[in-house]
Design a protein around this motif. Structure first.
Motif, PDB file in Angstrom:
ATOM      1  N   LYS A 137       0.828  -1.204   0.000  1.00 53.37           N
ATOM      2  CA  LYS A 137       0.000   0.000   0.000  1.00 53.37           C
ATOM      3  C   LYS A 137       0.862   1.254   0.000  1.00 53.37           C
ATOM      4  O   LYS A 137       2.032   1.223   0.385  1.00 53.37           O
ATOM      5  CB  LYS A 137      -0.930   0.005   1.214  1.00 53.37           C
ATOM      6  N   ASP A 138       0.256   2.370  -0.425  1.00 51.33           N
ATOM      7  CA  ASP A 138       0.959   3.642  -0.392  1.00 51.33           C
ATOM      8  C   ASP A 138       1.104   4.136   1.046  1.00 51.33           C
ATOM      9  O   ASP A 138       0.292   3.807   1.913  1.00 51.33           O
ATOM     10  CB  ASP A 138       0.200   4.687  -1.210  1.00 51.33           C
ATOM     11  N   ARG A 139       2.125   4.947   1.259  1.00 56.25           N
ATOM     12  CA  ARG A 139       2.274   5.584   2.566  1.00 56.25           C
ATOM     13  C   ARG A 139       1.157   6.613   2.729  1.00 56.25           C
ATOM     14  O   ARG A 139       0.898   7.413   1.824  1.00 56.25           O
ATOM     15  CB  ARG A 139       3.648   6.235   2.650  1.00 56.25           C
ATOM     16  N   GLU A 140       0.503   6.589   3.895  1.00 57.78           N
ATOM     17  CA  GLU A 140      -0.636   7.481   4.103  1.00 57.78           C
ATOM     18  C   GLU A 140      -0.452   8.311   5.371  1.00 57.78           C
ATOM     19  O   GLU A 140       0.070   7.812   6.378  1.00 57.78           O
ATOM     20  CB  GLU A 140      -1.943   6.685   4.188  1.00 57.78           C
ATOM     21  N   GLY A 141      -0.897   9.549   5.313  1.00 59.95           N
ATOM     22  CA  GLY A 141      -0.822  10.423   6.474  1.00 59.95           C
ATOM     23  C   GLY A 141      -1.879  10.067   7.495  1.00 59.95           C
ATOM     24  O   GLY A 141      -3.038   9.851   7.146  1.00 59.95           O
ATOM     25  N   VAL A 142      -1.485  10.021   8.744  1.00 66.02           N
ATOM     26  CA  VAL A 142      -2.379   9.686   9.839  1.00 66.02           C
ATOM     27  C   VAL A 142      -2.742  10.920  10.637  1.00 66.02           C
ATOM     28  O   VAL A 142      -3.911  11.145  10.971  1.00 66.02           O
ATOM     29  CB  VAL A 142      -1.729   8.628  10.751  1.00 66.02           C
ATOM     30  N   ALA A 143      -1.745  11.746  10.948  1.00 62.48           N
ATOM     31  CA  ALA A 143      -1.971  12.942  11.744  1.00 62.48           C
ATOM     32  C   ALA A 143      -0.834  13.925  11.528  1.00 62.48           C
ATOM     33  O   ALA A 143       0.302  13.518  11.272  1.00 62.48           O
ATOM     34  CB  ALA A 143      -2.080  12.588  13.229  1.00 62.48           C
ATOM     35  N   GLY A 144      -1.157  15.201  11.635  1.00 64.82           N
ATOM     36  CA  GLY A 144      -0.143  16.239  11.490  1.00 64.82           C
ATOM     37  C   GLY A 144      -0.354  17.322  12.525  1.00 64.82           C
ATOM     38  O   GLY A 144      -1.479  17.524  13.008  1.00 64.82           O
TER      39      GLY A 144
END
Length: 124
Positions: free
Chosen positions: A43-50
């Protein structure tokens, strides 16, 4: 030399909690964005929180209500508290840093120039 080092990953049963830490060194910027990403095999790398230097945090829908990103400026550490973990949260988790605020743009992988090596989270 900027260095990000993640730690405190591990294995946990569904419904459990984990807190990840990202120790940041050599990053001396007043304005910045810090984020947590995750990547599962295939899977692609995905943002969880910033979180930006002036505080506001943003979350992926999958993380809202369960995860919390925070930062300790005195310790130069960014945390990701993860509660009510699900098997689909299993992934390698990475922290990232950039010298600009990113708001909702924290999900853009190409925005970040600084990355940690990752820490594995396994939920069964």
């Amino acid at each position: 030399h900027v260095q990000l080092v993640e730690s405190w990953g591990g294995s946990v049963q569904a419904g459990g909690s984990l807190e990840l830490a990202c120790d940041v060194t050599g990053f001396y910027y007043v304005t910045y964005c810090m984020a947590w990403f995750r990547q599962s095999p295939g899977k692609d790398r995905e943002g969880v929180a910033g979180i930006d230097s002036d505080g506001p945090a943003t979350y992926d829908d999958s993380a809202k209500g369960r995860f919390m990103i925070s930062k300790d400026n005195d310790k130069n550490t960014v945390y990701l508290q993860m509660n009510n973990l699900k098997p689909e949260d299993t992934a390698m988790y990475y922290c990232a840093a950039e010298t600009q605020q990113c708001g909702s743009g924290y999900k853009k992988v190409n925005l970040f120039n600084y990355w940690g090596q990752g820490t594995q989270v396994t939920v069964s």
